[in-house]
Scaffold this motif. Sequence first.
Motif, PDB file in Angstrom:
ATOM      1  N   LYS A   1       0.825  -1.205   0.000  1.00 46.08           N
ATOM      2  CA  LYS A   1       0.000   0.000   0.000  1.00 46.08           C
ATOM      3  C   LYS A   1       0.857   1.252   0.000  1.00 46.08           C
ATOM      4  N   LEU A   2       1.923   1.252   0.802  1.00 48.34           N
ATOM      5  CA  LEU A   2       2.775   2.435   0.911  1.00 48.34           C
ATOM      6  C   LEU A   2       3.463   2.766  -0.408  1.00 48.34           C
ATOM      7  N   CYS A   3       4.050   1.764  -1.055  1.00 53.33           N
ATOM      8  CA  CYS A   3       4.809   2.024  -2.284  1.00 53.33           C
ATOM      9  C   CYS A   3       3.921   2.632  -3.366  1.00 53.33           C
ATOM     10  N   ALA A   4       2.729   2.087  -3.525  1.00 52.22           N
ATOM     11  CA  ALA A   4       1.829   2.589  -4.565  1.00 52.22           C
ATOM     12  C   ALA A   4       1.276   3.964  -4.209  1.00 52.22           C
ATOM     13  N   SER A   5       0.828   4.143  -2.961  1.00 54.00           N
ATOM     14  CA  SER A   5       0.205   5.422  -2.598  1.00 54.00           C
ATOM     15  C   SER A   5       1.225   6.553  -2.556  1.00 54.00           C
ATOM     16  N   ALA A   6       2.464   6.246  -2.152  1.00 52.94           N
ATOM     17  CA  ALA A   6       3.501   7.277  -2.139  1.00 52.94           C
ATOM     18  C   ALA A   6       3.822   7.735  -3.555  1.00 52.94           C
ATOM     19  N   ALA A   7       3.929   6.798  -4.483  1.00 59.10           N
ATOM     20  CA  ALA A   7       4.240   7.156  -5.867  1.00 59.10           C
ATOM     21  C   ALA A   7       3.097   7.931  -6.506  1.00 59.10           C
ATOM     22  N   LEU A   8       1.875   7.422  -6.372  1.00 58.89           N
ATOM     23  CA  LEU A   8       0.726   8.104  -6.968  1.00 58.89           C
ATOM     24  C   LEU A   8       0.522   9.476  -6.336  1.00 58.89           C
ATOM     25  N   GLY A   9       0.634   9.541  -5.013  1.00 56.35           N
ATOM     26  CA  GLY A   9       0.435  10.810  -4.327  1.00 56.35           C
ATOM     27  C   GLY A   9       1.460  11.852  -4.717  1.00 56.35           C
ATOM     28  N   ALA A  10       2.734  11.458  -4.784  1.00 59.84           N
ATOM     29  CA  ALA A  10       3.784  12.417  -5.120  1.00 59.84           C
ATOM     30  C   ALA A  10       3.616  12.946  -6.543  1.00 59.84           C
ATOM     31  N   ILE A  11       3.293  12.058  -7.477  1.00 63.83           N
ATOM     32  CA  ILE A  11       3.154  12.478  -8.878  1.00 63.83           C
ATOM     33  C   ILE A  11       1.958  13.395  -9.056  1.00 63.83           C
ATOM     34  N   THR A  12       0.808  13.036  -8.488  1.00 65.62           N
ATOM     35  CA  THR A  12      -0.363  13.904  -8.636  1.00 65.62           C
ATOM     36  C   THR A  12      -0.164  15.228  -7.915  1.00 65.62           C
ATOM     37  N   CYS A  13       0.455  15.198  -6.742  1.00 67.54           N
ATOM     38  CA  CYS A  13       0.665  16.416  -5.968  1.00 67.54           C
ATOM     39  C   CYS A  13       1.592  17.385  -6.689  1.00 67.54           C
ATOM     40  N   LEU A  14       2.728  16.889  -7.167  1.00 68.93           N
ATOM     41  CA  LEU A  14       3.708  17.775  -7.790  1.00 68.93           C
ATOM     42  C   LEU A  14       3.290  18.202  -9.194  1.00 68.93           C
ATOM     43  N   SER A  15       2.506  17.376  -9.879  1.00 63.95           N
ATOM     44  CA  SER A  15       2.021  17.771 -11.207  1.00 63.95           C
ATOM     45  C   SER A  15       0.796  18.672 -11.116  1.00 63.95           C
ATOM     46  N   GLY A  16       0.115  18.621  -9.965  1.00 70.14           N
ATOM     47  CA  GLY A  16      -1.119  19.378  -9.812  1.00 70.14           C
ATOM     48  C   GLY A  16      -2.275  18.792 -10.596  1.00 70.14           C
ATOM     49  N   GLN A  17      -2.153  17.529 -10.998  1.00 68.14           N
ATOM     50  CA  GLN A  17      -3.154  16.884 -11.835  1.00 68.14           C
ATOM     51  C   GLN A  17      -3.684  15.615 -11.172  1.00 68.14           C
ATOM     52  N   PRO A  18      -4.961  15.303 -11.364  1.00 67.11           N
ATOM     53  CA  PRO A  18      -5.492  14.026 -10.873  1.00 67.11           C
ATOM     54  C   PRO A  18      -5.014  12.871 -11.749  1.00 67.11           C
ATOM     55  N   CYS A  19      -5.661  11.734 -11.658  1.00 66.35           N
ATOM     56  CA  CYS A  19      -5.159  10.521 -12.299  1.00 66.35           C
ATOM     57  C   CYS A  19      -5.219  10.541 -13.825  1.00 66.35           C
ATOM     58  N   ARG A  20      -5.782  11.592 -14.423  1.00 63.06           N
ATOM     59  CA  ARG A  20      -5.691  11.702 -15.877  1.00 63.06           C
ATOM     60  C   ARG A  20      -4.234  11.805 -16.327  1.00 63.06           C
ATOM     61  N   VAL A  21      -3.349  12.199 -15.405  1.00 59.87           N
ATOM     62  CA  VAL A  21      -1.935  12.320 -15.748  1.00 59.87           C
ATOM     63  C   VAL A  21      -1.343  10.972 -16.146  1.00 59.87           C
ATOM     64  N   PHE A  22      -1.953   9.878 -15.670  1.00 56.08           N
ATOM     65  CA  PHE A  22      -1.429   8.550 -15.983  1.00 56.08           C
ATOM     66  C   PHE A  22      -1.880   8.049 -17.356  1.00 56.08           C
ATOM     67  N   ARG A  23      -2.533   8.906 -18.112  1.00 60.52           N
ATOM     68  CA  ARG A  23      -2.776   8.600 -19.523  1.00 60.52           C
ATOM     69  C   ARG A  23      -1.515   8.819 -20.355  1.00 60.52           C
ATOM     70  N   GLU A  24      -0.537   9.504 -19.760  1.00 57.70           N
ATOM     71  CA  GLU A  24       0.745   9.773 -20.426  1.00 57.70           C
ATOM     72  C   GLU A  24       1.731   8.661 -20.076  1.00 57.70           C
ATOM     73  N   GLU A  25       2.304   8.043 -21.097  1.00 64.20           N
ATOM     74  CA  GLU A  25       3.151   6.876 -20.867  1.00 64.20           C
ATOM     75  C   GLU A  25       4.417   7.213 -20.091  1.00 64.20           C
ATOM     76  N   ASP A  26       4.966   8.400 -20.296  1.00 67.76           N
ATOM     77  CA  ASP A  26       6.177   8.750 -19.552  1.00 67.76           C
ATOM     78  C   ASP A  26       5.891   8.912 -18.058  1.00 67.76           C
ATOM     79  N   ILE A  27       4.664   9.324 -17.716  1.00 72.86           N
ATOM     80  CA  ILE A  27       4.292   9.431 -16.306  1.00 72.86           C
ATOM     81  C   ILE A  27       4.082   8.041 -15.713  1.00 72.86           C
ATOM     82  N   VAL A  28       3.524   7.131 -16.495  1.00 70.82           N
ATOM     83  CA  VAL A  28       3.382   5.742 -16.033  1.00 70.82           C
ATOM     84  C   VAL A  28       4.756   5.153 -15.732  1.00 70.82           C
ATOM     85  N   GLU A  29       5.743   5.450 -16.583  1.00 71.51           N
ATOM     86  CA  GLU A  29       7.093   4.932 -16.351  1.00 71.51           C
ATOM     87  C   GLU A  29       7.730   5.560 -15.122  1.00 71.51           C
TER      88      GLU A  29
END
Length: 298
Positions: A181-209
């Motif tokens: 739970k920690l590994c996934a939530s930390a990664a998702l939280g940090a990316i959405t927080c710093l990008s200022g975007q919700p999970c639509r950001v994961f439609r971009e393949e470089d963000i998935v990587e």
Amino acid sequence: MKESTKTQQVGILGLGAIGHVIGAQLFQKSGIRLYFFNRSPRKKLQIQLPDGQELDHGIACMYHPQPIQLDWLVICLKAYHYPGASAWFKHLIGPETRVVVIRNGLQLTAPLSAYTSLSKLMPCLIDCPTQLADDGGYQQFQVARLMIPPHALAAEFQALFPSTAMTIEVVSDFKTTSWEKLCASAALGAITCLSGQPCRVFREEDIVELFRALVKEGLAVAKADGAKITKTYLEQEIEKTRHYPPEKGSSMLNDRQKGNQIEVTAKNGVISELGKKYGIPTPLNDHFTALLKMINQK
């Protein structure tokens, strides 16, 4: 297990997303008297459930600590709330109070060990994407899944809730589940927080990587700490992330948008800290931790 006919006095401390999810379900169970505690006043519990049903309950919420005799205290605070919550713990945790800490992370019950015995203190992980809605209530995206360890309180805690309200699983390897739970939530939280975007950001393949790389760092530390991560875990989390509703955010993003403190130390920060302890390089989590801490300093 046969349920007691005695009315259970149940308190919920913290009325953010998790507190709303738990409170909404306990409202539907007979034989329970609910108490709500929060640092700021709240007059209602308002949440849209995954099936579209909207619950809007008026509540009496206490926002100054005072002694109340409880059978159960369900703590739904973020890690950074704990240092300022000692007065709540002293007033609400009695000798017979059963305490459940619902949060994702590691060592969930450690801050409560001074207030009660381990036999009356149980950690609980939660998988339930929920976020603040425009109307001031909360939107719950999926049925809640709670995960608890084999514990003396496990069966009694399960019996508190309506039988179909949520999944409450007893997991034998709680450490591994906590790390997953920690590994996934930390990664998702940090990316959405710093990008200022919700999970639509994961439609971009470089963000998935980027998500993949952050989670892999965490998993290396998890394995060094004794977690038994399966080979399929990483790809399963990536697929889950790809299919989240595009408008789904994260608690870290929500906190940044509201100007609240971001929960970094207990997420990316603990991965960096334990990476140093075990000699595991975590450059991405190190950088994300530094950036998130800068936001908290504003």
